[in-house]
Design a protein around this motif. Structure first.
Motif, PDB file in Angstrom:
ATOM      1  N   MET A   1     109.578  42.698 -18.341  1.00 42.61           N
ATOM      2  CA  MET A   1     108.485  41.953 -17.748  1.00 42.61           C
ATOM      3  C   MET A   1     108.034  42.669 -16.479  1.00 42.61           C
ATOM      4  O   MET A   1     108.838  43.166 -15.716  1.00 42.61           O
ATOM      5  N   ASN A   2     106.751  42.705 -16.300  1.00 46.00           N
ATOM      6  CA  ASN A   2     106.144  43.325 -15.133  1.00 46.00           C
ATOM      7  C   ASN A   2     105.345  42.233 -14.413  1.00 46.00           C
ATOM      8  O   ASN A   2     104.472  41.616 -15.007  1.00 46.00           O
ATOM      9  N   THR A   3     105.654  41.986 -13.143  1.00 45.09           N
ATOM     10  CA  THR A   3     104.952  40.949 -12.386  1.00 45.09           C
ATOM     11  C   THR A   3     104.235  41.580 -11.199  1.00 45.09           C
ATOM     12  O   THR A   3     104.820  42.378 -10.476  1.00 45.09           O
ATOM     13  N   LYS A   4     102.967  41.217 -11.044  1.00 46.37           N
ATOM     14  CA  LYS A   4     102.148  41.712  -9.939  1.00 46.37           C
ATOM     15  C   LYS A   4     101.482  40.526  -9.253  1.00 46.37           C
ATOM     16  O   LYS A   4     101.202  39.510  -9.882  1.00 46.37           O
ATOM     17  N   VAL A   5     101.206  40.696  -7.980  1.00 44.05           N
ATOM     18  CA  VAL A   5     100.412  39.725  -7.237  1.00 44.05           C
ATOM     19  C   VAL A   5      99.092  40.404  -6.911  1.00 44.05           C
ATOM     20  O   VAL A   5      99.074  41.487  -6.314  1.00 44.05           O
ATOM     21  N   THR A   6      97.992  39.797  -7.346  1.00 37.11           N
ATOM     22  CA  THR A   6      96.680  40.334  -7.029  1.00 37.11           C
ATOM     23  C   THR A   6      96.081  39.506  -5.897  1.00 37.11           C
ATOM     24  O   THR A   6      96.313  38.296  -5.814  1.00 37.11           O
ATOM     25  N   LEU A   7      95.317  40.175  -5.047  1.00 38.36           N
ATOM     26  CA  LEU A   7      94.769  39.523  -3.858  1.00 38.36           C
ATOM     27  C   LEU A   7      93.277  39.234  -3.955  1.00 38.36           C
ATOM     28  O   LEU A   7      92.692  38.731  -3.008  1.00 38.36           O
ATOM     29  N   SER A   8      92.684  39.559  -5.109  1.00 37.11           N
ATOM     30  CA  SER A   8      91.253  39.320  -5.299  1.00 37.11           C
ATOM     31  C   SER A   8      90.922  39.387  -6.782  1.00 37.11           C
ATOM     32  O   SER A   8      91.712  39.882  -7.592  1.00 37.11           O
ATOM     33  N   ALA A   9      89.729  38.919  -7.122  1.00 39.28           N
ATOM     34  CA  ALA A   9      89.264  39.025  -8.508  1.00 39.28           C
ATOM     35  C   ALA A   9      89.155  40.496  -8.905  1.00 39.28           C
ATOM     36  O   ALA A   9      89.476  40.855 -10.042  1.00 39.28           O
ATOM     37  N   LYS A  10      88.736  41.339  -7.978  1.00 37.39           N
ATOM     38  CA  LYS A  10      88.616  42.773  -8.263  1.00 37.39           C
ATOM     39  C   LYS A  10      89.977  43.358  -8.646  1.00 37.39           C
ATOM     40  O   LYS A  10      90.084  44.140  -9.591  1.00 37.39           O
ATOM     41  N   GLU A  11      91.031  42.982  -7.940  1.00 40.29           N
ATOM     42  CA  GLU A  11      92.370  43.472  -8.257  1.00 40.29           C
ATOM     43  C   GLU A  11      92.851  42.931  -9.600  1.00 40.29           C
ATOM     44  O   GLU A  11      93.530  43.630 -10.351  1.00 40.29           O
ATOM     45  N   THR A  12      92.508  41.690  -9.920  1.00 41.18           N
ATOM     46  CA  THR A  12      92.881  41.105 -11.209  1.00 41.18           C
ATOM     47  C   THR A  12      92.206  41.877 -12.338  1.00 41.18           C
ATOM     48  O   THR A  12      92.840  42.196 -13.356  1.00 41.18           O
ATOM     49  N   LYS A  13      90.937  42.209 -12.170  1.00 39.15           N
ATOM     50  CA  LYS A  13      90.210  42.988 -13.181  1.00 39.15           C
ATOM     51  C   LYS A  13      90.796  44.395 -13.323  1.00 39.15           C
ATOM     52  O   LYS A  13      90.901  44.916 -14.439  1.00 39.15           O
ATOM     53  N   LYS A  14      91.196  44.991 -12.232  1.00 40.58           N
ATOM     54  CA  LYS A  14      91.797  46.331 -12.274  1.00 40.58           C
ATOM     55  C   LYS A  14      93.116  46.303 -13.031  1.00 40.58           C
ATOM     56  O   LYS A  14      93.396  47.186 -13.849  1.00 40.58           O
TER      57      LYS A  14
END
Length: 146
Positions: A1-14
């Motif tokens: 499993m790979n878990t990331k925290v995104t700080l914006s919609a742009k980061e989520t899309k990336k």
């Protein structure tokens, strides 16, 4: 499993676009999470990475939207199917919509929001993406290859 925290919609899309390089023969992305947790934004990131010019909106009321993939970078993906099962009452309704047929075609990439509603019809070979709303901009996203 790979878990990331995104700080914006742009980061989520990336993050979504980056996931395309790790499909490894899988053509099904199952998205799980509460309303507003980032599932549609993630789907839009996949669409943008595939060169889809049309604005992608949640298919909540129509259940399914099909997009032809134009990008030459992804020669093995001809169509993107964006599915939202939020309004599905029973797993058997999935058969009527034809989702399993779309998944069986390796030239299709299928993204399913509210994938837990597929019940027994959920294929084993897939990538699960779990979303957690942290705050207005921040999302915790876990990616699991099944």
């Amino acid at each position: 499993m790979n878990t990331k925290v995104t700080l914006s919609a742009k980061e989520t899309k990336k993050l979504a676009a980056d996931l395309l390089t790790f499909l490894e023969g899988r053509n099904l992305l199952c998205l799980y999470g509460d309303l507003g947790s980032g599932k549609t934004t993630f789907s839009q990131g996949i669409g943008e990475a595939l060169g889809i010019q049309k604005r992608m909106i949640s298919p909540t009321f129509v259940i399914l939207r099909k997009y032809e993939v134009q990008s030459m970078k992804n020669k093995n993906i001809a169509n993107l199917f964006h599915v939202d099962l939020y309004r599905i009452g029973f797993p058997d309704e999935i058969i009527d919509v034809g989702i399993l047929d779309f998944i069986r075609n390796p030239e299709n990439l299928v993204i399913i929001e509210w994938a837990e509603k597929m019940g027994e019809y959920l294929p084993e070979k897939r990538i699960d993406v779990r979303f957690e709303y942290v705050d207005e901009e921040k999302r915790k996203i876990s990616i699991i290859q099944v």
